[in-house]
Design an enzyme around this catalytic site. Structure first.
Site, PDB file in Angstrom:
ATOM      1  N   ARG A  36       0.822  -1.208   0.000  1.00 36.45           N
ATOM      2  CA  ARG A  36       0.000   0.000   0.000  1.00 36.45           C
ATOM      3  C   ARG A  36       0.861   1.265   0.000  1.00 36.45           C
ATOM      4  O   ARG A  36       0.441   2.295  -0.523  1.00 36.45           O
ATOM      5  CB  ARG A  36      -0.958  -0.013   1.191  1.00 36.45           C
ATOM      6  CG  ARG A  36      -2.131  -0.953   0.945  1.00 36.45           C
ATOM      7  CD  ARG A  36      -3.122  -0.954   2.074  1.00 36.45           C
ATOM      8  NE  ARG A  36      -4.341  -1.635   1.658  1.00 36.45           N
ATOM      9  CZ  ARG A  36      -5.185  -2.230   2.475  1.00 36.45           C
ATOM     10  NH1 ARG A  36      -4.957  -2.215   3.766  1.00 36.45           N
ATOM     11  NH2 ARG A  36      -6.266  -2.816   2.023  1.00 36.45           N
ATOM     12  N   LYS A 202     -19.649 -16.143   1.675  1.00 36.81           N
ATOM     13  CA  LYS A 202     -21.081 -16.043   1.945  1.00 36.81           C
ATOM     14  C   LYS A 202     -21.867 -15.326   0.859  1.00 36.81           C
ATOM     15  O   LYS A 202     -21.444 -14.301   0.352  1.00 36.81           O
ATOM     16  CB  LYS A 202     -21.297 -15.305   3.274  1.00 36.81           C
ATOM     17  CG  LYS A 202     -20.761 -16.058   4.483  1.00 36.81           C
ATOM     18  CD  LYS A 202     -21.002 -15.256   5.748  1.00 36.81           C
ATOM     19  CE  LYS A 202     -20.535 -16.030   6.979  1.00 36.81           C
ATOM     20  NZ  LYS A 202     -20.766 -15.246   8.216  1.00 36.81           N
ATOM     21  N   GLY A 353      -9.565  -7.253  -1.515  1.00 40.72           N
ATOM     22  CA  GLY A 353      -9.832  -8.284  -0.527  1.00 40.72           C
ATOM     23  C   GLY A 353      -9.115  -9.587  -0.808  1.00 40.72           C
ATOM     24  O   GLY A 353      -7.977  -9.607  -1.274  1.00 40.72           O
ATOM     25  N   GLY A 376     -13.929  -3.580   0.331  1.00 36.82           N
ATOM     26  CA  GLY A 376     -15.289  -3.082   0.536  1.00 36.82           C
ATOM     27  C   GLY A 376     -15.681  -2.017  -0.467  1.00 36.82           C
ATOM     28  O   GLY A 376     -16.807  -1.992  -0.972  1.00 36.82           O
TER      29      GLY A 376
END
Length: 396
Positions: A36, A202, A353, A376
């Protein structure tokens, strides 16, 4: 809406406040992965080369209590950034006050200051995370211009992004510009065929993304743990596989709406325990034993996915195909990585992610068009949501 980019600003001799994403992993005070920081360098270097006095803001982790502060200081980031830039970076160990103000007043063009972790402000009523208007106004008062290069927090309305941007002329950094270009075009104006690949644990985490992409994509390929809820919705035995029973009816509805647009695994790698040492076998999705659990897509599924992908012009992938952290169950994710790497004349985008972590760890970082820096944020962008961090950047 065309947003201002950092190159649209006249930064010479100006105090430029930049929101960067230095939320790096730390172990015993040492940075274990500086991706990053290196990703932020192009914008930082452009600002310095063009005579800015640069003041950097970032969060690091979540600061919930006073004792969290010691382990979540940005001091190691200042040290690593100085090494990468080959120049001094002045670290200010506070988020407001006389020391910070005096340090900024005494800056010369080309100087760099890094402010302490913006989340330190969350100890006093979540002032950073809840975009306290006084905090945003105070930080904005320290500079002349604002550059937002932190896509990873673009889906959050925080004092250090939209709080500052509401008071100053602002622009996107190069990293933010790249995210807007790749993800924005994929969502709004994809070259077709447009194929979306969704994995991860999920269905509930990705309901809105699935629904959005079913409207926009030509095919949506489903893998990972979420696939078993869809398989259960087809009436199949899924054994001990990850399953959201309360989402089975939703999965039925999605499949009914999607028709042949939604593509599920036809075979899976199953194990008798969630372990690297487990016994494994590859079976049809019709033959999963009651006591076993699916932990990866099977080889025929990957061949089916590759066949669909071979003509694709735009591909968006979010979520791994299996438990890629264990080598035995990484073949599905590896197969998708390879399929994307082999595509010619296609825009291939990996939403941040776990899928980004998988692609990087498997060595495919340079073989796709774009790997998003925000998990996100990229998910919400793919849903078609307006991200406050982007919306707050000044228009051209």
């Amino acid at each position: 809406m065309a947003k201002k980019i950092v190159t649209d600003l006249n930064v010479k001799d100006k105090v430029v406040l930049e929101r960067a994403d230095f939320n790096v992993p730390l172990k015993n005070g040492e940075i274990t992965n500086d991706n990053r920081i290196t990703a932020a360098l192009p914008t930082i270097k452009w600002l310095l080369d063009n005579g800015a006095k640069l003041v950097l803001f970032s969060h690091l982790g979540k600061v919930k209590k006073e004792e969290d502060k010691a382990g979540l200081t940005l001091k190691p980031v200042a040290k690593r950034l100085a090494e990468l830039l080959g120049q001094d970076v002045t670290f200010v160990p506070e988020t407001r006050g006389q020391l910070l103000e005096d340090t900024i007043k005494n800056m010369k063009s080309g100087d760099v200051v890094l402010v302490e972790n913006t989340r330190y402000e969350d100890l006093d009523g979540k002032k950073e995370s809840k975009n306290d208007p006084e905090l945003g106004k105070y930080w904005a008062s320290l500079g002349d211009l604002f550059v937002n290069d932190a896509f990873g927090t673009a889906h959050r309305a925080h004092a250090s992004n939209i709080g500052i941007a509401s008071h100053l002329e602002s622009a996107a950094g190069f990293l933010m510009e790249k995210e807007i270009k790749f993800l924005g075009e994929a969502v709004d104006n994809p070259k077709r065929p447009f194929v979306a690949i969704l994995g991860g644990a999920k269905v509930s985490d990705k309901i809105n993304v699935i629904e959005s992409l079913l409207k926009k994509a030509d095919k949506v390929l489903i893998g990972g743990g979420m696939a078993y809820t869809f398989l259960k919705a087809q009436g199949k035995e899924v054994g001990n596989s990850l399953l959201e029973l309360d989402k089975v009816d939703l999965a039925k509805d999605l499949m009914a709406k999607a028709g042949d647009k939604l593509v599920l695994p036809v075979d899976v790698v199953i194990a008798d325990a969630f372990s690297e040492d487990a016994n494994t076998q590859t079976v049809s999705v019709d033959d999963i034993p009651a006591e076993w659990e699916g932990l990866d897509c099977g080889p025929q599924t990957i061949e089916n996915f590759k066949e669909i992908l071979k003509d694709a012009k735009t591909v968006v992938w979010n979520g791994p195909m299996g438990v890629f952290e264990m080598e035995k169950f990484a073949q599905g994710t590896l197969g998708v990585c390879k399929a994307l790497a082999e595509l010619e004349d296609a825009t291939t985008i990996i939403g941040g992610g776990d899928s980004a972590a998988a692609a990087i760890s498997l060595g495919f970082e340079d073989k796709v068009s774009h790997i998003s820096t925000g998990g996100g944020a990229s998910m919400e962008y793919l849903e078609g949501k307006e991200l406050p961090g982007i919306a707050s950047i000044s228009e051209k």
